[in-house]
Design a protein around this motif. Sequence first.
Motif: not given
Length: 205
Positions: A110-112, A134-144
């Motif tokens: 299902g992904g993370v 199978a579904a991948g991992v997405t990591i979102v970081l703040p600017d800076g």
Amino acid sequence: MTAQPPEPSPRPAPSGQFRASHDDREAVVERLRDAAAEGRIDLDELDSRLEQALTSKTHAELAALTADLPKPHSSASQPPLVLRGGLHGASRGPGRWEVPGHVIAHGGMGGVKLDFTRVECNLPEVTVEAYGEAAGVTIVLPDGWAADTSGMDPGLGGLTDKTTPDRRPGTPLIRLTGSGGMAGVVIRHPNRWERRRLERHPRQG
């Protein structure tokens, strides 16, 4: 023959007077450099304190150089945060959440998604161990915030790094490890839709 009284044993030195080791001095040097990166001490003061740290002979002398600095957060006692995508996916954020020193994300079927844009993190470094599966991992970081992805195995799915190298003082370094697996791992700053959401709902307090 009169028995002689036993000679008194030497009094132990106060802990602050113990002789400092190379490792003790190096630990203080790292704290001073982190403090300068956070803007707590200026470069002139950093140079002065570094010189004193490298020539300090006792624990007391080293302690005086960091007495006015906040104690570093200990992440060693915190268990790692483990997220498993499973069949339906998993996420953490974009609201506030406590960031430990180690995060493990398994994309599963299902992904993370890990979103750091609303967190306040005083750790100098956070290790994110991501497995795309199978579904991948997405990591979102703040600017800076900046990331070191050199320890990441891209796997078949690959690694997509859209972060900028400009790290703002006082922010953690995200050290990314793990494997892209079949679906890959993406690490980036907020996209257009996420930025609009952040602007509509600014962080309170």
